[in-house]
Design an enzyme around this catalytic site. Structure first.
Site, PDB file in Angstrom:
ATOM      1  N   LYS A 111     -44.683 -56.113  39.566  1.00  0.00           N
ATOM      2  CA  LYS A 111     -44.851 -55.989  41.062  1.00  0.00           C
ATOM      3  C   LYS A 111     -45.871 -56.859  41.879  1.00  0.00           C
ATOM      4  CE  LYS A 111     -47.731 -51.726  40.225  1.00  0.00           C
ATOM      5  NZ  LYS A 111     -47.822 -51.202  38.925  1.00  0.00           N
ATOM      6  N   ASP A 125     -51.410 -56.059  41.811  1.00  0.00           N
ATOM      7  CA  ASP A 125     -49.937 -55.694  41.964  1.00  0.00           C
ATOM      8  C   ASP A 125     -49.450 -54.439  42.748  1.00  0.00           C
ATOM      9  OD1 ASP A 125     -51.146 -53.815  40.552  1.00  0.00           O
ATOM     10  OD2 ASP A 125     -49.746 -54.106  38.638  1.00  0.00           O
ATOM     11  N   ARG A 126     -50.382 -53.844  43.316  1.00  0.00           N
ATOM     12  CA  ARG A 126     -49.896 -52.911  44.241  1.00  0.00           C
ATOM     13  C   ARG A 126     -50.241 -53.248  45.543  1.00  0.00           C
ATOM     14  NH1 ARG A 126     -51.541 -46.867  41.971  1.00  0.00           N
ATOM     15  NH2 ARG A 126     -50.614 -47.299  39.768  1.00  0.00           N
ATOM     16  N   SER A 145     -56.012 -51.923  36.156  1.00  0.00           N
ATOM     17  CA  SER A 145     -55.337 -51.902  37.570  1.00  0.00           C
ATOM     18  C   SER A 145     -56.234 -51.080  38.457  1.00  0.00           C
ATOM     19  CB  SER A 145     -54.068 -51.120  37.338  1.00  0.00           C
ATOM     20  OG  SER A 145     -53.374 -50.998  38.363  1.00  0.00           O
ATOM     21  N   HIS A 146     -55.657 -50.051  39.119  1.00  0.00           N
ATOM     22  CA  HIS A 146     -56.228 -49.296  40.090  1.00  0.00           C
ATOM     23  C   HIS A 146     -57.465 -48.456  39.554  1.00  0.00           C
ATOM     24  CE1 HIS A 146     -53.351 -46.884  38.223  1.00  0.00           C
ATOM     25  NE2 HIS A 146     -53.753 -45.889  38.566  1.00  0.00           N
ATOM     26  N   ASP A 201     -54.776 -53.485  44.760  1.00  0.00           N
ATOM     27  CA  ASP A 201     -55.369 -52.891  43.843  1.00  0.00           C
ATOM     28  C   ASP A 201     -56.297 -53.674  43.142  1.00  0.00           C
ATOM     29  OD1 ASP A 201     -53.386 -53.774  42.721  1.00  0.00           O
ATOM     30  OD2 ASP A 201     -53.123 -52.227  40.751  1.00  0.00           O
ATOM     31  N   ASP A 214     -55.764 -55.316  40.024  1.00  0.00           N
ATOM     32  CA  ASP A 214     -55.338 -56.645  39.520  1.00  0.00           C
ATOM     33  C   ASP A 214     -54.271 -57.033  40.406  1.00  0.00           C
ATOM     34  OD1 ASP A 214     -53.739 -54.453  39.070  1.00  0.00           O
ATOM     35  OD2 ASP A 214     -52.624 -55.236  37.291  1.00  0.00           O
TER      36      ASP A 214
HETATM   37  C1  G16 Z   1     -48.605 -48.806  36.519  1.00  0.00           C
HETATM   38  C2  G16 Z   1     -47.100 -48.846  36.113  1.00  0.00           C
HETATM   39  C3  G16 Z   1     -46.218 -48.402  37.238  1.00  0.00           C
HETATM   40  C4  G16 Z   1     -46.703 -47.109  37.336  1.00  0.00           C
HETATM   41  C5  G16 Z   1     -47.989 -46.863  37.486  1.00  0.00           C
HETATM   42  C6  G16 Z   1     -48.343 -45.359  37.504  1.00  0.00           C
HETATM   43  O1  G16 Z   1     -49.213 -49.419  37.409  1.00  0.00           O
HETATM   44  O2  G16 Z   1     -46.839 -50.344  35.957  1.00  0.00           O
HETATM   45  O3  G16 Z   1     -45.056 -48.750  37.117  1.00  0.00           O
HETATM   46  O4  G16 Z   1     -45.813 -46.539  38.614  1.00  0.00           O
HETATM   47  O5  G16 Z   1     -48.686 -47.475  36.628  1.00  0.00           O
HETATM   48  O6  G16 Z   1     -48.010 -44.868  36.444  1.00  0.00           O
HETATM   49  P1  G16 Z   1     -48.716 -43.350  36.212  1.00  0.00           P
HETATM   50  O7  G16 Z   1     -47.732 -42.259  37.131  1.00  0.00           O
HETATM   51  O8  G16 Z   1     -48.084 -43.156  34.665  1.00  0.00           O
HETATM   52  O9  G16 Z   1     -50.071 -43.277  36.131  1.00  0.00           O
HETATM   53  P2  G16 Z   1     -50.397 -50.180  37.551  1.00  0.00           P
HETATM   54  O10 G16 Z   1     -50.524 -50.514  38.897  1.00  0.00           O
HETATM   55  O11 G16 Z   1     -51.369 -48.885  37.206  1.00  0.00           O
HETATM   56  O12 G16 Z   1     -50.390 -51.014  36.635  1.00  0.00           O
END
Ligand code: G16
Length: 544
Positions: A377, A282-283, A113-114, A278, A280
Site C-alpha cells: 500500500k 504505506d498508510r 509501521s504505525h 504512517d 513507513d
Molecule cells: C498491516 C497490514 C494491513 C492491515 C494492517 C492492520 O498494515 O499490512 O494489511 O490492514 O496491518 O492489521 P491488524 O488489523 O491485524 O492490526 P501496516 O500499515 O501495519 O503494515
C-alpha cells in the site's frame, strides 16, 4: 572477509503477524534475536548467491543497528549485492518499487509501521519477495518453522559500513550500493499522475495542501515531491524530519493520532486537502476542509474516478478490498462491470491478484490504498491521486465524496478498537463469538436479521491456498455487517477490532454522524462480544 558461524538457540515467538515480525525493541535486543530471524529468512530463501536484495527501513530506533547486522549476515550468506536506502531510510512502497525496478530477489523492510518508536517502543522486520510485496503465508510459515529449530547463523566479521554516503562499496564479495531512497519512487509517481496539472493548481493556489509526515519516513519523499517538484509552498509538509521516536508521537494517520492535522482541517482557513502517512509511509489519511474521508470511501472514490488520471486511463481490470473494509467499492465495481475480490486483512493477500492482473486497485479500512504500480500500500500515492483528482474535477474533497454518495449510496462505517487487553481475554472473546455462530443465522435483532454468521475463510483464486479463521462476520439481510477480529500487528496484549457498517441509499439520510447511524449495530456488537463485561473497559480506545 572472515565469516563466522555462531551457535544460537531458538526463540519460540518469531511468528510473523499481519505484516512481519513486530515486537518491543527490548525483545529484539535479546541475544541473537534479530540474527535468528534474519538467518531463518536466509535458510528459507535457499541459495542467494549473486542475488540482489534491497534493505531499508522507516528510520525508527534500532533501524541503523539492525541494518548493519543484516549487511554482515547478507555478506556471510553469499548475497551478491545490497541496495540500501541512504541513512537506512526507505519507505515501504519505495522498497517495493526498488525491488521491482531493479529485479531484486527481494528485500528486508524494517518497520513496525504505525506503532510508536523508541527504546521502549516497537521495532519490526519483514521480508518482501521478488514481486516487491510482503512474503505470502507459506513463506512466513516456513520462516517461523525454521526459527523454532535454528541452531546457528552466519555473520561477517567486519567494521560497520557507511550507509550515509551515496555510492558503492564492497564487503568481501558482496557489493553494497547506497541509493537515494526517493528518486526511483518519485519517477514512478510522475509516470502515473499529471504532475503538470497538479503543479499549476498548487502554484496558483487553486489547491492548498497540508501534509503531515508525522516525523516518519515520508518526510523526505513529501518534501521532494510535493514541495520541490510540484511547487507546494514550503511548509505544506509538516513534521517532515524523520526521527527515531517519531517525536514521541504515534505515527498512525487517523483522527486520534493525527489530531494536529485533524484540528487544522476542521479549523478556520483549512486547506483544500489534508493528508498524513504512517511510520513507513504505506498508510494514508485523506481529509478535505471540514471533512474526513473514511479509507473505505476513499478506495471507492478512487475506483470510480481512476479513468480520469493518466496512469489509469485504460480503466480498471478489477478491484479488491480486505474483508472488514466497507462494501462501498463493491458498488462501484458492480456499476463498472468489473470484479471485486474480498481478501483477509493483510496486504500480502492482494499480491497474487495483482500479479495475475485480476485487479488494478485495492485497499483496506486500515488507511491503506494502492494499485498495481507496486506490491505494497502506498500513502503518498494516495495523496497524489487525490491531488490529481481535485485538480481534474475542480471540486472540493467534500463535494467529490458527497456526489459519490448520491450516485452509489453511502456506506456508514466505523471501527472500534479495544487496545491493550490481556491476550487470554482477547482469545476468549473470539471463542465466545465462535461458539454463538451456529445459532445466529436467521436470528433477528430489531431491524437486523442475520443472513450469514461465520468465521471468514479465504480461498485464493490464483493459487488455491486457503486461509481460515480470518474474522467473525455477522452479515444481515439488508447488507449491514458486524465484523470482529483480533489485530495481528499490536505488541501489547491483544487488540480487539469491531468493524460496523450499514448502507443508506436515501440522499436525505447521508448527513448523519456515523456513530449515530451505527448506534444499533454498535450496541449489538458489544452485547454479542461481551467486550465491556469481559475487559472491564468502558468503551473503545480508538474510534475511526
Ligand atoms: C498491516 C497490514 C494491513 C492491515 C494492517 C492492520 O498494515 O499490512 O494489511 O490492514 O496491518 O492489521 P491488524 O488489523 O491485524 O492490526 P501496516 O500499515 O501495519 O503494515
Amino acid at each position: 572477509m572472515q565469516i563466522e558461524t555462531r551457535k544460537t538457540t531458538p526463540y519460540s515467538d518469531q511468528k510473523p503477524g499481519t505484516s512481519g515480525l513486530r515486537k518491543k525493541v527490548k525483545v529484539f535486543l535479546q541475544e541473537n534475536y534479530l540474527e535468528n530471524f534474519v538467518q531463518s529468512v536466509f535458510d528459507t530463501l535457499g541459495d542467494v548467491a549473486g542475488k540482489t536484495l534491497v534493505v531499508g527501513g522507516d528510520g525508527r530506533y534500532l533501524n541503523r543497528q539492525a541494518i548493519q547486522t543484516i549487511i554482515k549476515m547478507s555478506a556471510a550468506n553469499g548475497v551478491g549485492r545490497l541496495l540500501i536506502g541512504q541513512g537506512g531510510l526507505m519507505s515501504t512502497p519505495a522498497a517495493s518499487c526498488v525491488i521491482r525496478k531493479y529485479k531484486a530477489h527481494g528485500g528486508f523492510v524494517l518497520s513496525a509501521s504505525h506503532n510508536p518508536g523508541g527504546p521502549d517502543q516497537d521495532f519490526g522486520i519483514k521480508y518482501n519477495v521478488t514481486n516487491g510485496g510482503p512474503a505470502p503465508e507459506n513463506f512466513t510459515d516456513a520462516v517461523y518453522a525454521r526459527s523454532r529449530v535454528i541452531d546457528q547463523y552466519k555473520i561477517a566479521l567486519a567494521e560497520d559500513v557507511d550507509i550515509d554516503t551515496i555510492g558503492e562499496t564492497r564487503l568481501g564479495e558482496m557489493a553494497i550500493q547506497i541509493i537515494d531512497p526517493v528518486s526511483d519512487y518519485a519517477q514512478l509517481m510522475e509516470h502515473l499522475f499529471d504532475f503538470n496539472l497538479i503543479e499549476s493548481a498548487l502554484k496558483s493556489g487553486a489547491i492548498t495542501l497540508s501534509y503531515d509526515a508525522m516525523h516518519a519516513v515520508t518526510g523526505p519523499y513529501a518534501i521532494r515531491i510535493l514541495e520541490e517538484r510540484l511547487g507546494a509552498p514550503i511548509g505544506s509538509v509538516v513534521n517532515g524530519v524523520p526521527l527515531e521516536d517519531f517525536g514521541g508521537g504515534h505515527p498512525d494517520p487517523n483522527l486520534t493520532h493525527a489530531s494536529e492535522l485533524a484540528n487544522r482541517m476542521f479549523g478556520a482557513r483549512a486547506p483544500t486537502l489534508g493528508a498524513a502517512s504512517d511510520g513507513d509511509g504505506d498508510r494514508n489519511m485523506i481529509m478535505g476542509s471540514q471533512f474526513f474521508v473514511t479509507p473505505s470511501d476513499s478506495l471507492a472514490v478512487l475506483a470510480a474516478n481512476a479513468h480520469l488520471l493518466p496512469g489509469y486511463k485504460e480503466g480498471l481490470r478489477g478491484v479488491a478490498r480486505s474483508m472488514p473494509t466497507s462494501q462501498a467499492v463493491d458498488r462501484v465495481a458492480e456499476a463498472m462491470g468489473i470484479e471485486c475480490y474480498e481478501t483477509p486483512t493483510g496486504w500480502k493477500f492482494f499480491g497474487n491478484l495483482l500479479d495475475a492482473r485480476k485487479i488494478t486497485l485495492c485497499g483496506e479500512e486500515s488507511f491503506g490504498t494502492s494499485s498495481d504500480h507496486v506490491r505494497e500500500k502506498d500513502g503518498l500515492w494516495a495523496v497524489l491521486f487525490w491531488l490529481n483528482l481535485i485538480a481534474v474535477r475542480k471540486q472540493s474533497v467534500a463535494e467529490i465524496v458527497r456526489e459519490h454518495w448520491r450516485r452509489f449510496g453511502r456506506d456508514y462505517y466505523s471501527r472500534h478498537d479495544y487496545e491493550g487487553m490481556p491476550a487470554e481475554i482477547g482469545a476468549a472473546i473470539i471463542e465466545h463469538l465462535r461458539a454463538q455462530l451456529p445459532g445466529l443465522s436467521g436470528k433477528t435483532f430489531g431491524p437486523y436479521s442475520v443472513r450469514v454468521a461465520d468465521d471468514f475463510c479465504y480461498r485464493d483464486p490464483v493459487d488455491g491456498s486457503v486461509s481460515e479463521k480470518q474474522g467473525i462476520r455477522v452479515i444481515f439481510e439488508n447488507g449491514a455487517r458486524i465484523v470482529i477480529r483480533l489485530s495481528g500487528t499490536g505488541t501489547d496484549g491483544a487488540t480487539l477490532r469491531i468493524y460496523l457498517e450499514r448502507y443508506e441509499r436515501d440522499p436525505a439520510q447521508h448527513g448523519l454522524d456515523p456513530q449515530e447511524a451505527l448506534k444499533d449495530l454498535i450496541e449489538l456488537a458489544e452485547s454479542l462480544s461481551e467486550v465491556k463485561i469481559r475487559t472491564g473497559m468502558s468503551g473503545p480506545t480508538v474510534i475511526t
